[in-house]
Write an enzyme that holds these catalytic residues in place. Sequence first.
Site, PDB file in Angstrom:
ATOM      1  N   LYS A 148       0.826  -1.214   0.000  1.00 57.98           N
ATOM      2  CA  LYS A 148       0.000   0.000   0.000  1.00 57.98           C
ATOM      3  C   LYS A 148       0.856   1.258   0.000  1.00 57.98           C
ATOM      4  O   LYS A 148       0.663   2.152  -0.836  1.00 57.98           O
ATOM      5  CB  LYS A 148      -0.925   0.006   1.218  1.00 57.98           C
ATOM      6  CG  LYS A 148      -1.737   1.283   1.359  1.00 57.98           C
ATOM      7  CD  LYS A 148      -2.460   1.331   2.693  1.00 57.98           C
ATOM      8  CE  LYS A 148      -3.060   2.705   2.939  1.00 57.98           C
ATOM      9  NZ  LYS A 148      -3.684   2.827   4.264  1.00 57.98           N
ATOM     10  N   ASP A 167      -6.923   0.258   0.853  1.00 57.60           N
ATOM     11  CA  ASP A 167      -7.100   0.503   2.276  1.00 57.60           C
ATOM     12  C   ASP A 167      -8.493   0.043   2.685  1.00 57.60           C
ATOM     13  O   ASP A 167      -9.191  -0.617   1.913  1.00 57.60           O
ATOM     14  CB  ASP A 167      -6.869   1.978   2.604  1.00 57.60           C
ATOM     15  CG  ASP A 167      -7.867   2.894   1.898  1.00 57.60           C
ATOM     16  OD1 ASP A 167      -8.774   2.385   1.203  1.00 57.60           O
ATOM     17  OD2 ASP A 167      -7.752   4.120   2.047  1.00 57.60           O
TER      18      ASP A 167
END
Length: 229
Positions: A148, A167
């Site tokens: 991420k 997320d």
Amino acid sequence: MMNLYSIILENAVQNLMYKIKIDNKDTWRNKLECDLLSELVLCILSSNIKYEVALLYTIKLKDEEYIKKAINNELEVKQLYKCLLEPISINENLIRYRFPKSKSEQLFKTIKNIYGNKRTIKEILINAETSSEARNSLISICVGMGYKQSSMFLRNIGFCFDLAIIDTHIIDYLKLVDVLPSEIGDISKSTYLKIESLYSKYAKSKQFDINKLDVAIWNVMKVYKTEFV
């Protein structure tokens, strides 16, 4: 089958994508090394931390010339720790960084892996032939940086826009539109890649611009959770 809320969310995401503009130029090639490192530091510091807090500490590190010292391989871990340990004022409130010890160690090891081996971030990116290769290189070099955060870094500097920044907002949206099962839990590295693959297939099936999709989802889900959850 999707419910009415899911259909409304999907339509909202689609409509928002039309309004999002992305500059796909390779802006990272024109950035100074100190700016690239500052963005890298920000992405590491913002993991599990509010972005605004991480940004202020990154600015502090830069103002006190720790970024410059890092590039010159003159930075000590105790300097990073001291900086992250000191509180910062936000709206007249003193805020402390949550993980000063672990993050200072992660930053120090990352800096050593790059500049201690006489490399630069720009060189690492130039040697990568694809966005996935660039991300994997960053993950192997940067301590405390996963899929991420590395995807976020590559997008923020304008290196690429095809890697998903997955997320909780993205996951919750994909659950609502029946792309992911509702019982999915913590995201491991292998799980992240599976979600990313399903996310990509979903975007193609809807003819959504994947370069803009997660930005649109993030904004729509933020409103949805505030108003309806």
